[in-house]
Write a protein that holds these residues in place. Sequence first.
Motif, PDB file in Angstrom:
ATOM      1  N   LEU A 345     -60.540  -5.524  43.700  1.00  0.00           N
ATOM      2  CA  LEU A 345     -60.297  -5.944  45.075  1.00  0.00           C
ATOM      3  C   LEU A 345     -61.598  -6.182  45.837  1.00  0.00           C
ATOM      4  O   LEU A 345     -61.676  -7.066  46.698  1.00  0.00           O
ATOM      5  CB  LEU A 345     -59.443  -4.885  45.790  1.00  0.00           C
ATOM      6  CG  LEU A 345     -59.091  -5.154  47.250  1.00  0.00           C
ATOM      7  CD1 LEU A 345     -58.185  -6.371  47.363  1.00  0.00           C
ATOM      8  CD2 LEU A 345     -58.421  -3.934  47.869  1.00  0.00           C
ATOM      9  N   PHE A 346     -62.650  -5.399  45.516  1.00  0.00           N
ATOM     10  CA  PHE A 346     -63.914  -5.484  46.245  1.00  0.00           C
ATOM     11  C   PHE A 346     -64.976  -6.283  45.484  1.00  0.00           C
ATOM     12  O   PHE A 346     -66.162  -6.190  45.798  1.00  0.00           O
ATOM     13  CB  PHE A 346     -64.445  -4.073  46.531  1.00  0.00           C
ATOM     14  CG  PHE A 346     -63.469  -3.193  47.243  1.00  0.00           C
ATOM     15  CD1 PHE A 346     -62.869  -3.606  48.425  1.00  0.00           C
ATOM     16  CD2 PHE A 346     -63.121  -1.950  46.723  1.00  0.00           C
ATOM     17  CE1 PHE A 346     -61.959  -2.796  49.087  1.00  0.00           C
ATOM     18  CE2 PHE A 346     -62.214  -1.136  47.381  1.00  0.00           C
ATOM     19  CZ  PHE A 346     -61.622  -1.554  48.560  1.00  0.00           C
ATOM     20  N   ALA A 347     -64.543  -7.053  44.490  1.00  0.00           N
ATOM     21  CA  ALA A 347     -65.514  -7.764  43.657  1.00  0.00           C
ATOM     22  C   ALA A 347     -66.267  -8.840  44.430  1.00  0.00           C
ATOM     23  O   ALA A 347     -67.410  -9.164  44.102  1.00  0.00           O
ATOM     24  CB  ALA A 347     -64.810  -8.388  42.451  1.00  0.00           C
ATOM     25  N   THR A 348     -65.652  -9.404  45.486  1.00  0.00           N
ATOM     26  CA  THR A 348     -66.303 -10.488  46.219  1.00  0.00           C
ATOM     27  C   THR A 348     -67.289  -9.990  47.273  1.00  0.00           C
ATOM     28  O   THR A 348     -67.993 -10.793  47.893  1.00  0.00           O
ATOM     29  CB  THR A 348     -65.243 -11.364  46.902  1.00  0.00           C
ATOM     30  OG1 THR A 348     -64.456 -10.554  47.793  1.00  0.00           O
ATOM     31  CG2 THR A 348     -64.330 -12.019  45.874  1.00  0.00           C
ATOM     32  N   GLU A 456     -55.979 -11.056  49.288  1.00  0.00           N
ATOM     33  CA  GLU A 456     -55.774 -10.249  48.082  1.00  0.00           C
ATOM     34  C   GLU A 456     -54.923  -9.023  48.376  1.00  0.00           C
ATOM     35  O   GLU A 456     -54.078  -8.630  47.567  1.00  0.00           O
ATOM     36  CB  GLU A 456     -57.132  -9.840  47.514  1.00  0.00           C
ATOM     37  CG  GLU A 456     -57.984 -11.025  47.056  1.00  0.00           C
ATOM     38  CD  GLU A 456     -59.294 -10.581  46.446  1.00  0.00           C
ATOM     39  OE1 GLU A 456     -59.385  -9.419  46.010  1.00  0.00           O
ATOM     40  OE2 GLU A 456     -60.233 -11.394  46.404  1.00  0.00           O
ATOM     41  N   LEU A 457     -55.118  -8.416  49.549  1.00  0.00           N
ATOM     42  CA  LEU A 457     -54.265  -7.282  49.914  1.00  0.00           C
ATOM     43  C   LEU A 457     -52.825  -7.730  50.147  1.00  0.00           C
ATOM     44  O   LEU A 457     -51.881  -6.998  49.840  1.00  0.00           O
ATOM     45  CB  LEU A 457     -54.824  -6.618  51.176  1.00  0.00           C
ATOM     46  CG  LEU A 457     -56.077  -5.765  50.972  1.00  0.00           C
ATOM     47  CD1 LEU A 457     -56.669  -5.359  52.313  1.00  0.00           C
ATOM     48  CD2 LEU A 457     -55.764  -4.530  50.143  1.00  0.00           C
ATOM     49  N   GLY A 458     -52.633  -8.951  50.668  1.00  0.00           N
ATOM     50  CA  GLY A 458     -51.280  -9.477  50.836  1.00  0.00           C
ATOM     51  C   GLY A 458     -50.582  -9.677  49.505  1.00  0.00           C
ATOM     52  O   GLY A 458     -49.400  -9.378  49.355  1.00  0.00           O
ATOM     53  N   THR A 487     -49.811 -11.933  54.278  1.00  0.00           N
ATOM     54  CA  THR A 487     -51.204 -12.204  54.641  1.00  0.00           C
ATOM     55  C   THR A 487     -51.318 -12.595  56.103  1.00  0.00           C
ATOM     56  O   THR A 487     -52.234 -12.160  56.814  1.00  0.00           O
ATOM     57  CB  THR A 487     -51.765 -13.325  53.745  1.00  0.00           C
ATOM     58  OG1 THR A 487     -51.699 -12.911  52.381  1.00  0.00           O
ATOM     59  CG2 THR A 487     -53.204 -13.629  54.096  1.00  0.00           C
ATOM     60  N   ALA A 488     -50.382 -13.410  56.578  1.00  0.00           N
ATOM     61  CA  ALA A 488     -50.399 -13.812  57.988  1.00  0.00           C
ATOM     62  C   ALA A 488     -50.237 -12.602  58.907  1.00  0.00           C
ATOM     63  O   ALA A 488     -50.908 -12.501  59.941  1.00  0.00           O
ATOM     64  CB  ALA A 488     -49.296 -14.835  58.247  1.00  0.00           C
TER      65      ALA A 488
END
Length: 513
Positions: A345-348, A456-458, A487-488
């Motif tokens: 999740l935190f790769a970016t 990504e969390l969505g 996500t929205a």
Amino acid sequence: MSSEILGNPIFQFVSLVVLSAVARLIFGKNPTLRLVANMAFFGLLTIVLLSHGIEPYAPDTTAEELSWRIFVGLAKSVWWIGGAMVLVSSVRLFLILERKPREGRLIQDLVVGVIYLGAGLSVIAYVFSVPVGTLIATSGVFAIVLGLALQSTLNDVFSGVALNLGRPYTVGDWIVLDDGVQGRVVETNWRSTHLLNNANDVIIVPNSTLAKRRLTNLTSPDKAHGVEIRVRVLPTRPPSAIEETMREVLLSSNLILKEPAPSVTIVALDGNGIEAELSFRVSDIGRISRVKNEIYDLVFRHLKASGLQLSPPAGDTPIDLNAGQDGLLLKHPGSAWRLVNTVPLFATLTEEEKETLAASMKRQTFRKGTVIAAQDTSLLSLMVVRSGVAVVEREAHGEHIELTRLAPGDLFGERGVLMGALEPGNIKALTFVVAYEIAKEQLAAVMRQRPSLADELGVLLSRRIDSEKHLFGEEMLSENSHPSTLTAKIRHLFEIQHVIRHRPEATMQDRVS
């Protein structure tokens, strides 16, 4: 119509044959009604023949006129065929092996063939008055020639009969031959067995070949299948610690069967590695690839969490998987940074963003059996599992139903943090669990810098909700679980704006308008 015509045996015989033909057209698709119709025809025909002095089971020795003898011969032939039809209908209706008609079809065909052969020989003996024994003896030479010509085909046929009587496999079973050929049985017939392999190709194996080969039925006595995986680890810790780590791997799996319980055995130990064998069962052989992929992923994650390292095969030189990262490890010695660096999740995030996020994370520990979060409560922080195994169980109507299991690198609490929703079940530690807590404010700050994190969390939250709906229906969450919708909502709650709104082109268009 005169009584003389009604009493005529020829008229009665023709009437019965016509009625029988009509009944077969009407009841032809119903085996029970077809049996009743055949029995009625055979009984009435027997009464008609015996009432006129015709004994269909005795040779005709009278010297009547030719037309009467032709009628008697025809009537006797039909009587024997009618009796055979009654027996055949009974076989089709009642001869079903273990309530599996498809597998019993071969045996039915064999019995039906014997019945019709007997009826044919009876017609020859009692209608044409030909000695059956003499006929069989004179046809011996022809049978030998025919048998030699059809040797291969007859071998397959009788092998098929033997296989169906012995029943080493049935349609739907997965079998493996001693030469490596394997597949799921999709059809068995007189001559061959059809197997569907993993490549979705049909393999046709002659029955005579199957009868001679050694085969293994992987789905008998039930569909559950045992699987073994070997993992080799560098001997940096005692075998008991490695065994415990591998047990956590099996404990955190969502796909393997819990009963019978999986096991771990240390099978080898040398100066370069400790080898452990993981044994477990899957519900169906078709799920083996998927289960293996999950187990290998869990092995990697648990080894990382435990500070263990995979070892090459015996005799090879060990490879240091941390080579080239010594500088980073010295710069970031804490577990929080390592955890952030391994979570997809935190790769970016950039290195600075990872450092900021890791510095704000708080370490939490939970003993085995501790309820980390109760059902129908809302968590205010995002939790990341560092080590150990946790389970999410929903309690409903006095029953405890397992939703999922959490392993190192898994997240929980995202439902409450992102949407203020309640947890669907109790989150309980199955082993000693170490988790890191990310406060809602810190997560919001990171998402404002990296809006893609909200997407990504969505997706993560959507997958969780869909899996729960699949298990328990729409009662789990009444809101739309589509990733774009979630996500929205996340963007709205955390006041994350779309990047497109700040493009110069958009501003220029606004000015023009």
